[in-house]
Design an enzyme around this catalytic site. Structure first.
Site, short mmCIF file in Angstrom:
data_model
loop_
_atom_site.label_atom_id
_atom_site.label_comp_id
_atom_site.label_asym_id
_atom_site.label_seq_id
_atom_site.Cartn_x
_atom_site.Cartn_y
_atom_site.Cartn_z
N CYS A 2 -73.99 -65.80 -5.99
CA CYS A 2 -73.06 -65.34 -7.03
C CYS A 2 -71.95 -66.36 -7.15
O CYS A 2 -71.63 -67.04 -6.18
CB CYS A 2 -72.41 -63.97 -6.75
SG CYS A 2 -73.58 -62.61 -6.81
N GLY A 28 -76.14 -68.10 -9.78
CA GLY A 28 -76.73 -66.82 -10.14
C GLY A 28 -77.14 -66.81 -11.59
O GLY A 28 -76.36 -67.20 -12.46
N GLY A 103 -70.99 -62.58 -1.86
CA GLY A 103 -71.24 -62.36 -0.43
C GLY A 103 -71.97 -61.05 -0.24
O GLY A 103 -72.34 -60.38 -1.21
N TYR A 244 -78.26 -76.48 0.40
CA TYR A 244 -78.99 -76.18 -0.83
C TYR A 244 -78.16 -75.63 -1.98
O TYR A 244 -78.34 -76.03 -3.12
CB TYR A 244 -80.08 -75.16 -0.51
CG TYR A 244 -80.79 -74.61 -1.72
CD1 TYR A 244 -81.71 -75.38 -2.41
CD2 TYR A 244 -80.52 -73.32 -2.19
CE1 TYR A 244 -82.36 -74.88 -3.53
CE2 TYR A 244 -81.17 -72.82 -3.30
CZ TYR A 244 -82.08 -73.60 -3.97
OH TYR A 244 -82.71 -73.10 -5.07
P1 AMP Z 1 -90.95 -72.52 -0.27
O1 AMP Z 1 -91.86 -73.69 -0.14
O2 AMP Z 1 -91.60 -71.41 -1.05
O3 AMP Z 1 -90.37 -72.12 0.99
O4 AMP Z 1 -89.75 -72.98 -1.21
C1 AMP Z 1 -88.93 -74.01 -0.79
C2 AMP Z 1 -88.07 -74.41 -1.94
O5 AMP Z 1 -87.31 -73.29 -2.37
C3 AMP Z 1 -87.13 -75.50 -1.54
O6 AMP Z 1 -87.16 -76.51 -2.54
C4 AMP Z 1 -85.79 -74.82 -1.50
O7 AMP Z 1 -84.81 -75.66 -2.05
C5 AMP Z 1 -85.92 -73.60 -2.40
N1 AMP Z 1 -85.05 -72.49 -1.90
C6 AMP Z 1 -83.82 -72.61 -1.42
N2 AMP Z 1 -83.28 -71.44 -1.11
C7 AMP Z 1 -84.17 -70.52 -1.33
C8 AMP Z 1 -84.18 -69.12 -1.16
N3 AMP Z 1 -83.13 -68.46 -0.73
N4 AMP Z 1 -85.31 -68.47 -1.45
C9 AMP Z 1 -86.36 -69.16 -1.87
N5 AMP Z 1 -86.40 -70.48 -2.08
C10 AMP Z 1 -85.32 -71.18 -1.81
#
Ligand code: AMP
Length: 459
Positions: A2, A28, A103, A244
């Site tokens: 958010c 978001g 948060g 990220y």
């Molecule tokens: P995966 O391979 O499905 O685990 O997706 C990894 C990709 O999702 C990476 O490029 C991450 O930057 C991105 N990502 C980052 N945060 C999240 C999150 N909270 N939930 C899902 N994917 C994310």
């Protein structure tokens, strides 16, 4: 997740909020809203969708005034419905109030049950509504007292903007999980989750709202209160904001995100120096770590996959089906370039592993000879309860599988994760002030696990 923006004492405040929200759209994409004080009461407009879809000139004209707050939402608790889009507005004892929260509270469930016992009626499923109920419960004792009392009760991550008629208040949990910055603009004040919003609006960054601080801005200017008597908690800034989530041009926790991400890449090279034809990121998330790795190694940085910029972050769409489709739409390999090459691919994180599996597959289909895959953070093994949407432990690939098993699953030549030490080194003097729970399982405060079975399973 958010994003928050607040403006005090600037004509056409809601327009500033609109543009500020635009620059925080990455935080978001499910819904957006603005609440402003028009001189008599608070008016609001919010809807599901992107900032550009929710607002237009006419809507903004109907939000006049010099004091406003705005919110972009990605749901971590509460479902993705219009009811749950913020700011959350109420009328109480002839005052109008609006609240925007970034948060996640960890004791919201307990508090909500308690408040319901007392007769409070909830309109939404958001944990943020609990904060509002606690504030109004004590409001007759004065706004600052009410917020102080609410802060004594709520536990977890909260960076909050609260409008109470013509008073703008910002307050932040004592752990400092989520960022919140304060700036000045044309004699007025601005608040935002990330300073990239300030850059766009021409706001001069002053400082962060301190962990545990209540900052009240009214006609007398800003005034700070610190409701916690004891020493502040050990700080727990979310390290995943650096890895990220935040924008690279932002300053969060007083540190530039771009620099930290490049450091992650330098450290990856220190720990895992490889040779190959070139370094390539999965854009955009892996770009800056890849840049750091390339500069440290002297190998060229190339864009072996091209991103379609008109697709939002893939994880934003919550259903699995859509996720798979948007993965394919989002990144496309440059086949002629990859064919026959040994490539070093860098991404910021592996969460479920499904996105990466598809992306790796497409590089393989493009004819890569060898694939080395480096991740600029350690294995994510534990869910986040403080506002990052990490799924249940059972969905986190590294919670159940070893690095070697994941390498085999991805069907690649090398898989390397940055070490915890490499990660900490990248944030410099913040190393003792960050939350690492998603890597270590050491949560900075007790979490009410009673309704989250997955965590007890893994611990
Ligand atoms: P995966 O391979 O499905 O685990 O997706 C990894 C990709 O999702 C990476 O490029 C991450 O930057 C991105 N990502 C980052 N945060 C999240 C999150 N909270 N939930 C899902 N994917 C994310």
């Amino acid at each position: 997740m958010c994003g928050l923006v607040g403006i005090y004492g600037v004509p056409e405040a809601s327009k500033y909020i609109y543009f500020g929200l635009y620059s925080l759209q990455h935080r978001g994409q499910e819904g957006a809203g603005i609440a402003c004080f028009d001189g008599k009461k608070i008016r609001e407009y919010k809807n599901l969708g992107l900032v550009s879809e929710v607002f237009n000139e006419k809507i903004l004209q109907e939000l006049p005034g010099e004091i406003a707050i705005g919110h972009v939402r990605y749901s971590t608790t509460g479902s993705s419905t219009l009811q749950n889009v913020q700011p959350f507005c109420v009328t109480f004892a002839r005052k109008t109030l609006a609240l925007a929260h970034n948060g996640n509270l960890v004791n919201a469930h307990t508090l909500r049950c308690e408040l319901e016992e007392e007769g409070h009626i909830f309109q939404t499923t958001m944990d943020s509504e609990v904060i509002m109920h606690l504030v109004v419960k004590y409001l007759r004792e004065g706004l600052v007292t009410a917020i102080s009392k609410a802060m004594q009760r709520i536990k977890g991550a909260y960076s909050v903007l609260l409008l109470c008629d013509n008073v703008l208040v910002a307050f932040r949990d004592p752990w400092g999980f989520r960022p919140l910055a304060l700036g000045m603009i044309n004699g007025g004040y601005a608040l935002a989750s990330e300073t990239c919003a300030f850059d766009l609006l021409g706001v001069e960054y002053l400082r962060d709202v301190a962990p545990g601080e209540i900052l009240v801005i009214d006609e007398n200017g800003p005034k700070s209160y610190f409701p916690f008597e004891k020493e502040p908690q050990p700080l727990a800034h979310c390290i995943f904001e650096f890895i990220y989530f935040a924008r690279p041009d932002s300053l969060i926790f007083q540190k530039n995100v771009y620099t930290v991400r490049k450091n992650l890449g330098f450290n990856l090279y220190k720990e895992c120096p490889l040779s190959g034809a070139f370094i390539m990121p999965f854009p955009d998330s892996g770009t800056y770590a890849a840049l750091g790795y390339a500069q440290a190694s002297g190998l060229p940085l190339e864009f072996g996959v091209i991103r379609n910029h008109y697709i939002g972050r893939t994880f934003i769409q919550p259903s699995e089906k859509l996720r798979d489709l948007s993965v394919k739409m989002k990144l496309n390999p440059v086949k002629d370039f990859i064919r026959g090459k040994e490539v070093i691919v860098i991404d910021d994180s592996l969460v479920r592993g499904t996105t990466s599996k598809n992306r790796i597959k497409s590089i393989k289909l493009a004819g890569a000879k060898k694939i080395h895959f480096l991740i600029s953070c350690p294995p994510l093994r534990y869910p986040c309860f403080f506002g990052i949407d990490f799924p249940q432990a059972k969905e986190l690939i590294a919670a159940k599988h070893s690095v070697e098993e994941i390498r085999k699953f991805l069907d690649i030549d090398t898989l390397y994760y940055l070490s915890l030490e490499g990660l900490l080194d990248s944030v410099g003097d913040l190393r003792d002030k960050v939350c690492l729970a998603c890597f270590t399982g050491n949560y900075p405060l007790e979490v009410d696990f009673s309704f989250r079975k997955d965590i007890t399973e893994i611990k």
